[in-house]
Design a protein around this motif. Structure first.
Motif, short mmCIF file in Angstrom:
data_model
loop_
_atom_site.label_atom_id
_atom_site.label_comp_id
_atom_site.label_asym_id
_atom_site.label_seq_id
_atom_site.Cartn_x
_atom_site.Cartn_y
_atom_site.Cartn_z
N GLY A 20 -14.00 11.21 0.82
CA GLY A 20 -13.63 12.61 0.67
C GLY A 20 -12.17 12.84 0.32
N PHE A 21 -11.40 11.76 0.11
CA PHE A 21 -9.99 11.95 -0.26
C PHE A 21 -9.52 10.78 -1.11
CE2 PHE A 21 -10.18 9.77 3.78
CZ PHE A 21 -9.23 8.77 3.68
N ASP A 22 -8.36 10.98 -1.75
CA ASP A 22 -7.78 9.98 -2.65
C ASP A 22 -6.79 9.13 -1.85
OD1 ASP A 22 -6.28 8.52 -4.44
OD2 ASP A 22 -6.09 10.14 -5.90
N TRP A 23 -7.18 7.87 -1.58
CA TRP A 23 -6.33 7.02 -0.74
C TRP A 23 -4.93 6.81 -1.34
CZ3 TRP A 23 -8.78 2.57 2.46
CH2 TRP A 23 -9.97 3.02 3.06
N ASN A 24 -4.84 6.71 -2.66
CA ASN A 24 -3.54 6.44 -3.29
C ASN A 24 -2.51 7.52 -2.97
OD1 ASN A 24 -5.39 4.77 -4.90
ND2 ASN A 24 -3.57 4.33 -6.13
N THR A 25 -2.95 8.76 -2.91
CA THR A 25 -1.97 9.85 -2.70
C THR A 25 -2.03 10.41 -1.28
OG1 THR A 25 -3.61 11.43 -3.49
CG2 THR A 25 -2.05 10.58 -5.11
N ASP A 26 -3.23 10.52 -0.72
CA ASP A 26 -3.35 11.28 0.53
C ASP A 26 -2.90 10.51 1.76
OD1 ASP A 26 -4.23 13.31 -1.02
OD2 ASP A 26 -6.35 13.15 -0.48
N LEU A 27 -2.89 9.17 1.70
CA LEU A 27 -2.42 8.42 2.87
C LEU A 27 -0.90 8.53 3.02
CD1 LEU A 27 -4.80 5.33 2.82
CD2 LEU A 27 -4.99 7.47 4.11
N SER A 28 -0.18 8.45 1.90
CA SER A 28 1.28 8.66 1.98
C SER A 28 1.57 10.10 2.39
CB SER A 28 1.95 8.35 0.64
OG SER A 28 2.01 6.95 0.43
N LYS A 29 0.77 11.02 1.90
CA LYS A 29 0.95 12.43 2.29
C LYS A 29 0.76 12.60 3.79
CE LYS A 29 -0.14 16.83 0.12
NZ LYS A 29 -1.02 17.51 -0.85
N ASN A 53 6.29 -8.44 -0.26
CA ASN A 53 7.24 -7.39 0.16
C ASN A 53 6.79 -6.92 1.53
OD1 ASN A 53 8.67 -5.09 0.72
ND2 ASN A 53 8.33 -4.13 -1.29
N THR A 54 7.59 -7.17 2.56
CA THR A 54 7.18 -6.86 3.92
C THR A 54 7.42 -5.40 4.31
OG1 THR A 54 9.34 -7.64 4.61
CG2 THR A 54 7.52 -9.19 4.78
N ASP A 55 8.08 -4.62 3.49
CA ASP A 55 8.37 -3.24 3.87
C ASP A 55 7.08 -2.43 4.00
OD1 ASP A 55 10.99 -3.90 3.78
OD2 ASP A 55 11.46 -2.77 1.96
N ARG A 56 7.08 -1.54 4.98
CA ARG A 56 5.89 -0.70 5.18
C ARG A 56 5.96 0.60 4.40
NH1 ARG A 56 5.40 -1.62 11.63
NH2 ARG A 56 4.57 -3.73 11.54
N THR A 57 7.16 1.10 4.14
CA THR A 57 7.31 2.33 3.36
C THR A 57 8.54 2.19 2.46
OG1 THR A 57 8.74 3.36 5.02
CG2 THR A 57 6.38 3.84 5.17
N TYR A 58 8.64 3.08 1.48
CA TYR A 58 9.87 3.15 0.68
C TYR A 58 10.12 4.62 0.34
CZ TYR A 58 6.56 3.33 -3.25
OH TYR A 58 5.53 3.67 -4.10
N PRO A 59 11.38 4.97 0.10
CA PRO A 59 11.70 6.38 -0.16
C PRO A 59 11.23 6.84 -1.53
CG PRO A 59 13.68 5.03 -0.29
CD PRO A 59 12.58 4.13 0.14
N ASP A 65 2.61 -5.06 -5.23
CA ASP A 65 3.12 -3.70 -5.37
C ASP A 65 2.03 -2.74 -4.92
OD1 ASP A 65 4.79 -1.62 -6.00
OD2 ASP A 65 4.89 -2.04 -8.13
N ASP A 66 2.45 -1.53 -4.50
CA ASP A 66 1.47 -0.54 -4.06
C ASP A 66 0.86 0.23 -5.21
OD1 ASP A 66 3.22 2.33 -4.00
OD2 ASP A 66 4.37 0.48 -3.89
N ALA A 109 6.69 6.75 0.66
CA ALA A 109 5.36 6.31 0.25
C ALA A 109 5.04 5.02 1.00
CB ALA A 109 5.31 6.07 -1.26
N ILE A 110 3.78 4.76 1.21
CA ILE A 110 3.35 3.53 1.87
C ILE A 110 3.56 2.36 0.91
CG2 ILE A 110 1.39 2.31 2.89
CD1 ILE A 110 0.23 5.04 3.68
N ALA A 111 4.26 1.33 1.37
CA ALA A 111 4.52 0.16 0.55
C ALA A 111 3.42 -0.88 0.76
CB ALA A 111 5.89 -0.43 0.90
N ILE A 112 3.41 -1.89 -0.08
CA ILE A 112 2.34 -2.89 -0.02
C ILE A 112 2.38 -3.67 1.31
CG2 ILE A 112 3.65 -4.71 -1.24
CD1 ILE A 112 -0.10 -3.88 -1.76
N GLY A 113 3.56 -3.75 1.93
CA GLY A 113 3.65 -4.41 3.24
C GLY A 113 2.85 -3.68 4.31
N GLY A 114 2.82 -2.36 4.24
CA GLY A 114 2.01 -1.57 5.18
C GLY A 114 0.53 -1.79 4.94
#
Lengths: 281, 281, 281, 281
Positions: free
Chosen positions: C142-151, D167-173, D139-140, D180-185
């Motif tokens: 029901g949602f877009d993982w690429n955008t909605d999880l960071s949101k 890339n171990t980072d969980r987020t990036y600005p 990459d995410d 945004a959620i990074a590939i490490g997350g």
């Protein structure tokens, strides 16, 4: 941070659940003025329970300790301890054999009243291990950490048995500025080393709350909306109360200091319904 | 599961990194026949290092212990211990004050050779805490667990200082069927209780491998492709060797038993290049 | 490993708690013969409940799905879902504002029947965030993982609100050999990133069991001793049942395969009272 | 909190290691005045390296991105990225077959320059899985999270292969107030679901630092005492620098805000040698 008045908060609820340490008492004395709160509850005919992560003694002995401090309102019937839950579990699930334990003789005695045979870890020898059907971690005192913790690891490598942790707290206060490691902290270490799942009893787990909830006398006329959980610790009292669906009041006389309350609430995401200076009316 | 012949494996590499426990020795004796391996390495002029999670003694004392068991090839210069890394860290980062420690006097003596002042946790009193600039966890022996672990927690609540864990292992073998809790297991418990980041030295961390890599005499003619890491433990020896880019050989004379090797490799995803019965040629 | 006969096991209990997936049904069909079990329970007048980690639909819709597969015994009143617990929590604790959600419209509709206003994460804009008083994770669709999880992460950095995870499972079966990531797995990731405590509902948590326990019609004549929990997963069904004080039966038609049952029980320390081939009588 | 002057701090060291995001640049622009720092380093003939958790591009492309922003001092030779470590690992350990990846085509291209064949997860079908010998998370961006993450879980259930997290980072600005959620997350989530050990590259791991250390031109005349690590994040830059034995400077232009620096240092136990307003001289 706006503080709420405890008396006006408590007036809105029919039943109050209290944490013990940091709310009713400190390491060796009552919170000053707390007897007024119990006089108020008595006068207003509000019911109350004390929910405490403690498996060192029976409810009768716990109540006697409040009596000695001068608080006679807290009778055994209104105490819900994690030790009671551990005892219920052992009574339901272990029907034979020996229950090995880490703790004092007194803490084991409360388990023995079920009719189960207990044995301290230090008396265990290779030959008696086969008869051990459960391990219970009761108290941080009563055994030699240098030898008995490794012995516990070796027991659990040899026997695949349920392990019950009867107090989830990692530390407890020893004086105004010192803490001691509680059996819950020791249990975490042993669990990581042996890689098995231990069965933990104590706040924030829902079972503490349901145990108290089932004891409410005029149940089912009291609903969760009518109960307030009062505690000094976000991760146990407030998290557990919130999750069980209760309103919660954080008091600032124990683990959560006034200057750090807001920041801790923000950083943990554990949000009490109210914040009060103390549980004194 | 197809086993590889250790001699033909080792013949392909110029430098061999060995784990100690479970590969070269057990709790009190050499792995039978291991002296043949070192005779072979000497004959073929292959270089070798022993990488060991141990901070209880200096490399000189560690080498002497092999000598007493009858293996004279292992000289201090070819030993890389986690204690050496901890000592290097303290030498680089702590320039003044006292280093408090958990461990034996012997383990602390190795730190003192840097010129740093050390003090066992049990001698610490409130008044001397202000002068403590680091804590190092060296060995599981030499202190009273019942009192000194809580004392350690209280030190770390009062002083925001670096904490160094000089051996990441959680247990070590005591006899054929018994283990004891190692200082790395204790460190995990204290770290969770105080909620701070400890600095850990030991396999699988890359620093152990780079320390050995820097010691290779004819560096830089030897590349990572020419080095084999031999160990009995997937989570330390094989994981660390793999990550550092080395080929790895799992031997079945220690922590990983023959009947469980395949399953453990499958369930952990830690995959050795070779599996050999032992490190005996 | 000696297997127990399911019929003789179930004959000893008055009330049976069943897990759904892997016990009653697979991803798209009933476990062959399971209808015989319900005929037997009806005949013997044994009560039963289905305890399922599922928040994608209401109990009415869940029951309808069994009906479509040909099993009409499972009526809405005997279904206890983690979604029911999440709904109860929101009803008790959130009195105003918007509840943001991750999930399908159908999963949110079940929350809306409380009278709460809901909004999918993807419709959230900066201006409306201030009105969001809770977040609930309902379903992985029901949602877009690429955008909605960071949101979602950004919402939780801005607003300190309760986060409810209505299904603790990390994966669910898609076909005989494939799984999909469940919302519980996504919740773990978000929780680690934002560093806050989420409120989780679902087995092995005691609240699922107490919810079912409270529904038992002839309560309080039925005690925990009279209830059997039947499941295919050690970490949810068996751990939760054991901890609540129930006897437990592991069946081998789902997550735990026959050849790995003994090893998993040994390595996890989660020990069922019985092991049965299936839940078919 | 007393702030240190960055110019006088940096004057004491021969080589400077810089983090990138939050120290040299923000999400889309340089930190104002940072070009003066590089002019100063050039004038004083101090060597420097940029240590960055980034596997989305090659060092050449990373350097070009600084050039476009107006900073020409950062050439490919002074960039140490976690992607370089991942690439080295794959070159040493994977000699045949396909490397599956999560990331953009550009991020995979950098791996392909080793001569390895790569394939995005979304092109993988059941038939080609047998030829996959490693998975790398780069990459995410570049894939559909809704479908490809579950596909990744299924690949790892079927194939026991090394998994590299570059890339171990969980987020990036993403902007001044959004992350945004990074590939490490994402990697953390997949690792918990499949229960296997992934191989991670990036700060705070020692391998990033040793990679830079080995690149220092006039090695071995420069010792660890002569190197300063400058970063905005306690858990990566400062923890990693400290553990490697370097002096460290925390700057307040990125992840650690001025008003929270002291509290974060206190609560994490990660203690920088210096705290500076920024890395601008």
């Amino acid at each position: 941070m706006q503080l709420d008045n405890f008396k006006s908060v408590v007036s809105k609820y029919d039943v109050i659940f209290f944490d013990a340490f940091g709310v009713l008492k400190t390491h060796d004395t009552l919170i000053p003025g707390i007897e007024k709160t119990f006089a108020y509850l008595r006068e207003k005919k509000k019911d109350f329970y004390v929910l405490t992560n403690d498996a060192s003694r029976s409810p009768v002995e716990l109540a006697a300790s409040y009596h000695r401090l001068g608080l006679s309102d807290i009778v055994p019937e209104c105490i819900i301890s994690s030790g009671m839950l551990a005892r219920e579990y052992l009574g339901l699930k272990i029907s034979s054999g020996t229950v090995a334990y880490l703790g004092t003789e007194k803490s084991a005695h409360y388990i023995e009243t079920l009719g189960l045979k207990t044995m301290p870890i230090n008396q265990l020898v290779l030959e008696t291990m086969a008869g051990v059907n459960a391990l219970v971690m009761l108290d941080d005192e009563g055994f030699d950490w240098n030898t008995d913790l490794s012995k516990t690891v070796n027991l659990l490598r040899r026997r695949n048995i349920p392990v019950v942790v009867a107090n989830t707290d990692r530390t407890y206060p020893m004086s105004a500025h010192q803490v001691a490691i509680a059996i819950g902290g020791v249990a975490d270490m042993i669990e990581r080393i042996v890689g098995k799942h231990f069965i933990r009893f104590g706040k924030p787990d829902a079972q503490m709350f349901i145990f108290a909830y089932e004891h409410i006398k005029n149940y089912p006329n009291v609903s969760k909306k009518d109960i307030l959980m009062v505690g000094d610790t976000l991760h146990t009292d407030i998290l557990g109360g919130n999750k069980f669906g209760l309103d919660t009041a954080l008091v600032l006389t124990g683990n959560t200091l006034p200057h750090e309350a807001e920041l801790k609430i923000q950083s943990t995401g554990i949000i009490p319904t109210y914040i009060c200076e103390s549980a004194v009316v």
